[in-house]
Design an enzyme around this catalytic site. Sequence first.
Site, short mmCIF file in Angstrom:
data_model
loop_
_atom_site.label_atom_id
_atom_site.label_comp_id
_atom_site.label_asym_id
_atom_site.label_seq_id
_atom_site.Cartn_x
_atom_site.Cartn_y
_atom_site.Cartn_z
N SER A 138 0.85 -1.19 0.00
CA SER A 138 0.00 0.00 0.00
C SER A 138 0.88 1.23 0.00
O SER A 138 2.01 1.21 0.52
CB SER A 138 -0.89 0.02 1.25
OG SER A 138 -1.61 1.25 1.34
N TYR A 151 -1.98 -1.21 10.32
CA TYR A 151 -2.02 -1.38 8.87
C TYR A 151 -0.76 -0.82 8.22
O TYR A 151 -0.15 -1.46 7.36
CB TYR A 151 -3.26 -0.67 8.33
CG TYR A 151 -3.56 -0.95 6.88
CD1 TYR A 151 -4.20 -2.13 6.50
CD2 TYR A 151 -3.22 -0.05 5.88
CE1 TYR A 151 -4.49 -2.39 5.17
CE2 TYR A 151 -3.50 -0.30 4.54
CZ TYR A 151 -4.15 -1.48 4.20
OH TYR A 151 -4.42 -1.74 2.88
#
Length: 251
Positions: A138, A151
């Site tokens: 990401s 995350y």
Amino acid sequence: MKVVAITGGAQGIGRGIALHFAAHGYAVSLADPAADAGEELLGILNEQRAKASFAVTNVADPAAVEAWLAQTIRDLGCPTVLVNNAGFMIRKPFLDLPLEDFDAVIATNLRGTFICSQLVAREMARREIHGAIVNVASTRAFMSEPDTEGYTASKGGIVALTHGMAMSLASQRIRVNSVSPGWIETRDWQYSARAEQPRHSKADREQHAVGRVGTPEDIAEACLYLAEAGFVTGQNLIVDGGMSVKMIYAE
């Protein structure tokens, strides 16, 4: 036969990856914790005459991954490509974030990527398959919003794990790369009971140099490229429509 194994393959980005690879001649093995979503997508792939299988799988559990891999080999053959897409986010204030929530995100997103990669790479190496592993990281590995530490840490770890595995598996001729998506709209790529039509404002679209929010198909195209680009390994490909390189000033 070309076989792609996809974790988190039943919804969102994973669903897009599965459909895209199937359209390009791959047999598709799906691992996902959501039984209804997986069975629905399996039915769609079968209707398209794609060879496919699905197993309810928790990628943080080595035994569950071993069972999924055994099913994949039995039904389709050994994966020639692994796409590590499984992941989720818990958003809570940093000062109040329970350790078990942080650990849960790391366990699925980062530990799961390691487990799946190691088990699949062992089979590739044993069978002398010069395969490819594609990890879905990401842009949050490099930029953050508040209260997303688990995350962010997991995705940063995936980027580092990618180049580490690329060097460790080079002697087996197994290539390892990662894709870092930016803003990818997944609501209309969910299984039918959860799907909804997204709406994006002009401001949303103009945050991106390409003038739109991304779709799972955008990430699927990048994954297919890295799966088949024989002279590319150890790389992280940012796919975000130019969002992370565009300077934005408050008016």
